[in-house]
Design an enzyme around this catalytic site. Structure first.
Site, PDB file in Angstrom:
ATOM      1  N   GLU A 163       0.819  -1.216   0.000  1.00  0.00           N
ATOM      2  CA  GLU A 163       0.000   0.000   0.000  1.00  0.00           C
ATOM      3  C   GLU A 163       0.852   1.265   0.000  1.00  0.00           C
ATOM      4  O   GLU A 163       0.352   2.360   0.153  1.00  0.00           O
ATOM      5  CB  GLU A 163      -1.007  -0.004   1.154  1.00  0.00           C
ATOM      6  CG  GLU A 163      -0.472  -0.470   2.481  1.00  0.00           C
ATOM      7  CD  GLU A 163      -1.555  -0.632   3.553  1.00  0.00           C
ATOM      8  OE1 GLU A 163      -2.718  -0.306   3.303  1.00  0.00           O
ATOM      9  OE2 GLU A 163      -1.203  -1.076   4.655  1.00  0.00           O
ATOM     10  N   ASP A 190      -4.782   3.107   0.471  1.00  0.00           N
ATOM     11  CA  ASP A 190      -3.568   3.847   0.780  1.00  0.00           C
ATOM     12  C   ASP A 190      -2.669   3.979  -0.444  1.00  0.00           C
ATOM     13  O   ASP A 190      -2.073   5.026  -0.668  1.00  0.00           O
ATOM     14  CB  ASP A 190      -2.794   3.156   1.915  1.00  0.00           C
ATOM     15  CG  ASP A 190      -3.397   3.509   3.261  1.00  0.00           C
ATOM     16  OD1 ASP A 190      -3.686   4.691   3.482  1.00  0.00           O
ATOM     17  OD2 ASP A 190      -3.601   2.589   4.072  1.00  0.00           O
TER      18      ASP A 190
HETATM   19  C1  PEP Z   1      -6.081  -0.085   2.157  1.00  0.00           C
HETATM   20  O1  PEP Z   1      -5.292   0.816   2.458  1.00  0.00           O
HETATM   21  O2  PEP Z   1      -6.529  -0.254   1.008  1.00  0.00           O
HETATM   22  C2  PEP Z   1      -6.553  -1.030   3.176  1.00  0.00           C
HETATM   23  C3  PEP Z   1      -7.274  -2.073   2.857  1.00  0.00           C
HETATM   24  O3  PEP Z   1      -6.279  -0.733   4.486  1.00  0.00           O
HETATM   25  P1  PEP Z   1      -7.025   0.439   5.291  1.00  0.00           P
HETATM   26  O4  PEP Z   1      -8.203   0.899   4.477  1.00  0.00           O
HETATM   27  O5  PEP Z   1      -7.469  -0.127   6.591  1.00  0.00           O
HETATM   28  O6  PEP Z   1      -5.962   1.461   5.419  1.00  0.00           O
HETATM   29 MG    MG Z   2      -4.288   0.749   4.343  1.00  0.00          MG
END
Ligand code: PEP
Ligand code: MG
Length: 589
Positions: A442, A466
């Site tokens: 990410e 992210d």
């Molecule tokens: C993301 O970043 O896509 C993810 C699945 O984690 P989070 O949304 O919890 O940051």
């Molecule tokens: Mg994330």
């Protein structure tokens, strides 16, 4: 946001982030109320409030001492001395006695009383013509914020405790507020701030609460008690809807219910493309209570368990044993399907009451996720041991680390995991040694170095929420730049391709667990890139499954080839939209 006045109704336009329609009276919570809610208490509640106050003071003292020690280690005892004045504030008898006296006299919650007393005290000191006392006023303001934050960690916010069904219109709602919402009372919510991939929006989808964000100034325009209709599909908040509008929405609700009913028969079927490619379709959860929805919607396991929600809304961190019980129960419920437990991703828009989180200028780029865990190794190890122990009975647990930026960080996390395994082995505590380990991809640096990372783990799970924000420098929770957040940007497409190709070259699997995986228009693109798994909000599983079953892998591969030739996000989006509408337009429209 803009508004117009067709006959008698007023329409406010935001971003629909959780589908559904709600109708009812609104409760407006403005920016000030959110900071420190003020509400009445009964005399019988006074001892409880005093108890909360005392433990908030103790917690604040401990935080200041810890901070003082860290600063002394980093830059020397002299600079750490400035915190002595902060310690004096939490021990100041005049201030404390005044709070206790006013608590009995006013019969209001202790955070509002403390805030008033401390503000008055600071104000008086700041007006005295003495530089030392003026400094003390600043100390008081600083410590007050900390005490109030600790108090808020212990008390549900007053606006979440109302007992009449309503639509909540708030300046901002945190992910932890959303997690504690009473679904019977909060029919839907709308906020001035926020965006599609904020954890508040994600949580609303998980809990099936119709929601709109990014209304900018709705809390200034609306008043508690007004009648509205909230359209979470299209991001519309309609004040005093006309009979015509109500009729139109009645029809829409029926249509959506018919589509939902037609999808229930897919529950036992596999998410397989027309030409026989199986894409594992799993679900994301934030709370253990969502597991039933995962099963009911026919997901093949849990692809992302956001464990940090275990830590929000509480003051003390959950112990290893408490975590073990929780993880084991979820693993057993979802067995024989896999459960992917993501380690603690605190920071960003998720802040736990029991952790000492500093105010940061850029929290999403700050002390977050794996960085936070590697700084707080004891806490990290408690979680890893709990997960390892939970992996033993049903054998379906996998672990993944969030926000990995490169090989060095990944290796550090793996070595902490190895230490935990050794400790359990020494004590003859059973765990599954073959438990798969994954890295979330990410951060663009991880995507670009994914060939290196692929040699160290068993799978990749791409966090597009992210990845997109970091690749495009678009804060994922800032509604003012939400239009710049573009999942179909050619750069994002290339990053995704790089990760999928690196995984397959090294014979590991790659999935997507960001919100992009549940976007029906994006599904053909992700399939064409060769993703092996999609993990989406449980309520979206049936729709994504129908989409996968309607598509052919070959066609999706061609789509990717063509998309790679295009130069703008709009062109790629149009191409994906054309394929998606052609195959399952009824699900999207
Ligand atoms: C993301 O970043 O896509 C993810 C699945 O984690 P989070 O949304 O919890 O940051
Ligand atoms: Mg994330």
């Amino acid at each position: 946001m803009s508004s117009d006045h067709p006959q008698t109704e007023t329409r406010l336009y935001g971003v629909g982030v959780s589908p559904g329609i709600a109708r009812g009276t609104i409760l407006v919570v403005g920016e000030d109320h959110e900071e420190i809610a003020k509400y009445r208490i009964t005399p019988a509640e006074i001892p409880g409030e005093i108890g909360r106050f005392e433990s908030a003071l103790i917690q604040t003292r401990a935080q200041i001492l810890e901070m003082q020690q860290k600063i002394a280690e980093a830059i020397g005892a002299k600079d750490a001395g400035i915190f002595d004045a902060h310690l004096l504030v939490v021990e100041d008898r005049t201030l404390i006695d005044e709070v206790l006296r006013k608590l009995e006299a006013d019969l209001c919650n202790v955070e509002s009383v403390f805030q008033e007393v401390a503000a008055h005290y600071a104000d008086t000191l700041s007006k005295i013509d003495d530089p030392y006392l003026r400094e003390r006023a600043l100390d008081i303001q600083d410590v007050t914020r900390r005490v109030v934050r600790n108090l808020q960690g212990k008390a549900p916010k007053a606006f979440l405790g109302t007992t009449t069904p309503h639509i909540l219109v708030a300046h901002n709602i945190t992910p932890s507020d959303t997690a504690t919402m009473d679904r019977e009372q909060v029919l839907g919510f709308a906020t001035d701030l926020g965006s599609r991939t904020s954890h508040t929006a994600i949580m609303a989808r998980s809990l099936n609460i119709p929601a709109i964000v990014g209304l900018h100034d709705a809390t200034l325009k609306l008043e508690t008690g007004q009648e509205v209709l909230l359209d979470g599909y299209n991001g519309l908040l309609i004040l005093d809807p006309t009979p015509d509008t109500l009729w139109h929405y009645g029809e829409l609700k029926d249509r959506k219910q018919r589509v939902a009913a037609s999808l229930t028969e897919l529950r036992e079927t596999k998410s397989m493309t027309r030409d026989g490619r199986h894409v594992v379709l799993s679900a994301n959860i934030e709370l253990p209570s969502e597991v039933q929805a995962v099963i009911d919607n026919g997901a093949e396991g849990i692809g992302l368990y956001r464990t940090e929600f275990l830590y929000l809304n509480r003051v003390t961190l959950p112990s290893e044993d408490e975590q073990y019980e929780t993880y084991r129960t979820v693993a057993e419920q979802v067995a024989p399907h896999p459960l992917i437990i993501r380690t603690f991703d605190l920071g960003g828009d998720k802040v736990a009451g029991g952790t000492d989180v500093f105010d940061e200028q850029n929290p999403f780029m700050g002390m977050r996720a794996i960085r936070f865990c590697l700084e707080h190794v004891d806490m990290f190890k408690d979680q890893l041991r709990a997960i390892l122990r939970a992996s033993s009975p049903s054998g379906n647990v996998k672990i993944m680390f969030p926000m990995i930026s490169g090989a060095h960080e990944l290796r550090r996390a793996l070595s902490v995991l190895a230490e935990c395994k050794a400790e359990l082995r020494d004590k003859a505590v059973p765990f599954s040694d073959t438990c798969e380990i994954g890295a979330m991809i990410e951060i663009p640096s991880a995507a670009i170095c994914s060939e290196v990372l692929a040699r160290e783990v068993d799978f990749f799970s791409i966090g597009t929420n992210d990845l997109i924000q970091y690749a495009m420098a678009v804060d994922r929770v800032n509604e003012r730049i939400a239009h710049l957040y573009e999942p179909t940007h050619p750069a994002v497409l290339r990053l995704l391709k790089m990760v999928a190709d690196a995984a397959h070259k090294h014979e590991i699997w790659a999935g997507v667990c960001g919100e992009m995986a549940g976007d029906l228009v994006m599904v053909p693109l992700l399939l064409g890139l060769g993703m092996d798994e999609l993990s989406v909000s449980a309520s979206l599983v049936p729709r994504v499954k129908r989409a996968v079953q309607t598509l052919s892998y070959e066609e999706c591969q061609h789509l990717v080839e063509e998309a790679l030739q295009l130069e703008t996000p709009g062109e790629i989006l149009a191409l994906c939209g054309e394929v998606a509408h052609r195959h399952y337009g009824d699900l999207i429209g």
